[in-house]
Write a protein that holds these residues in place. Structure first.
Motif, mmCIF file in Angstrom:
data_model
loop_
_atom_site.group_PDB
_atom_site.id
_atom_site.type_symbol
_atom_site.label_atom_id
_atom_site.label_comp_id
_atom_site.label_asym_id
_atom_site.label_seq_id
_atom_site.Cartn_x
_atom_site.Cartn_y
_atom_site.Cartn_z
ATOM 1 N N SER A 20 -11.357 -1.306 -9.186
ATOM 2 C CA SER A 20 -11.456 -1.436 -7.723
ATOM 3 C C SER A 20 -11.198 -2.886 -7.340
ATOM 4 N N PHE A 39 -13.081 -1.667 -2.514
ATOM 5 C CA PHE A 39 -11.958 -0.826 -2.112
ATOM 6 C C PHE A 39 -11.356 -0.191 -3.361
ATOM 7 N N GLN A 43 -5.973 0.187 -2.848
ATOM 8 C CA GLN A 43 -6.180 -0.311 -1.484
ATOM 9 C C GLN A 43 -6.429 -1.823 -1.447
ATOM 10 N N LYS A 44 -5.718 -2.541 -2.254
ATOM 11 C CA LYS A 44 -5.849 -4.001 -2.274
ATOM 12 C C LYS A 44 -5.497 -4.604 -0.914
ATOM 13 N N LEU A 46 -5.845 -3.242 1.978
ATOM 14 C CA LEU A 46 -6.942 -2.997 2.917
ATOM 15 C C LEU A 46 -8.086 -3.989 2.702
ATOM 16 N N TRP A 50 -9.527 -6.210 5.659
ATOM 17 C CA TRP A 50 -10.950 -6.240 6.020
ATOM 18 C C TRP A 50 -11.458 -7.685 6.049
#
Length: 392
Positions: A20, A39, A43-44, A46, A50
């Motif tokens: 993750s 994440f 989803q790096k 994302l 964030w």
């Protein structure tokens, strides 16, 4: 991977493989604590998004625009904010080009314009406003007038752009792309630029028609710095230096940043409006007489209110409306004195740069379009001189 603000790094399993991504930054409330969010492996991007959104929330909190709370304490909403909620927060965070909060008439116009938008879209979720709703509103009647409608369109465009950028409040990005795709409606000709400057004879009539204790304000506005009405009302005796023949325009009168309560000394309209202007020698005797005859030594103001601490621009406007009738110039306003100052300064040999400094302006376009008026007699004389030189 270390970033300029916060960190995004991989979390690995027992086998040493990335399982993750973790985005993390230091809590602005307690630097010994870390704020983080995990994440999934795919989803790096994302995680970086964030972190960027959290950075924006911390920045707004540090600027005093919003209160920061840890992500774990934020209440999740089933729906996004309504247009009314978002627009009101946009007003609270609104800043002028120089970073200052809007005050006085600027803030009144801002709030009035947005109130019209709230009446039309207030209960709608801002993320669900579509081009069709905007078109229906755009094509409808707008009895508040074309100038107000022009400003409303400009405000709506900016509000929706903010919702796209995620630059207001703690909501982040609320829409993928702003649905605003309309041209701003053209502004009608105001006619103010066609009003001729005040002549010397008319200025003298205006001066004598004003109440004796305030009449100097007419001469000050016309020949010293081209003052706005709020700037003239805000003059203090200490702003006048008769030895150096200078006047410091340091304040403007309005009802404060929230446009509520009694009149007070506030900042000038722009930073450039805070200026030092020359006092012509011809007006010095009028200033000395005014201070000696009408100024209470214990009151710091140059123009002193009869029943308040500070002379209200509204009071001066009422006095001026009566005086202009006596001068036979019912077409003028107090602001015409400012335009007269600019026009006559240029006619008498002042440069455009000097004119802009006198008025406290940075835009040549505004100085020319709104303050340089045509004097028919001077234009005729200039044309005659030009023709004689060209044909002789």
């Amino acid at each position: 991977m270390r970033m300029q603000w916060g960190t995004v790094f991989p979390r690995k399993n027992r086998e040493g493989k990335v399982s993750s991504w973790v985005a993390r930054y230091t809590s602005p409330l307690d630097h010994s604590k870390k704020i983080s969010k995990s994440f999934p492996i795919g989803q790096k991007a994302l995680a970086y998004q964030w972190l960027e959104e959290e950075h924006a929330l911390v920045d707004r909190a540090e600027m005093g625009l919003a209160r920061w709370t840890p992500p774990s304490e934020r209440v999740e909403r089933e729906h996004g904010p309504t247009f009314e909620e978002y627009a009101n927060q946009w007003i609270r965070e609104y800043r002028l080009a120089d970073g200052r909060r809007a005050e006085g008439a600027t803030r009144r116009n801002l709030e009035a314009d947005v109130s019209h938008l709230i009446r039309a879209f207030g209960g709608m979720e801002i993320g669900k406003i579509r081009r069709k709703e905007l078109r229906d509103w755009y094509d409808a009647e707008h009895p508040e007038g074309p100038h107000s409608f022009h400003r409303q369109c400009a405000r709506m465009k900016r509000i929706l752009k903010a919702a796209e950028d995620g630059s207001v409040g703690e909501w982040g990005k609320l829409i993928q792309k702003s649905p605003w795709s309309f041209r701003l409606p053209p502004l009608p000709e105001s006619g103010r630029e066609d009003v001729e400057p005040v002549t010397p004879a008319e200025l003298k009539k205006l001066y004598h028609a004003m109440p004796c204790y305030d009449r100097l304000i007419v001469y000050i506005a016309a020949v010293v710095g081209g003052l706005r009405i709020g700037e003239a009302c805000a003059l203090r005796k200490s702003d006048i230096d008769l030895d150096r023949l200078e006047m410091h325009v340091a304040h403007s009168v309005n009802r404060g940043s929230d446009d509520l309560g009694p009149n007070e000394l506030c900042r000038t309209k722009t930073k450039k409006s805070n200026r030092v202007v020359p006092i012509p020698e011809v007006i010095v005797p009028f200033i000395r007489e005014h201070i000696g005859r009408w100024c209470d030594p214990d009151d710091p103001m140059l123009f002193q209110a009869r029943r308040a601490d500070i002379l209200s621009p509204t009071t001066v406007q009422q006095q001026f409306r009566a005086a202009r009738k006596a001068a036979g110039r019912t077409d003028i306003t107090f602001h015409t004195l400012r335009a007269t100052h600019a026009t006559m300064l240029l006619i008498c040999g002042g440069t455009l740069r000097e004119c802009m400094d006198e008025l406290g302006h940075t835009s040549e376009r505004i100085a020319i379009q709104h303050y340089q008026r045509i004097v028919p007699e001077h234009r005729r004389q200039a044309v005659e001189r030009m023709a004689e030189r060209m044909i002789a």
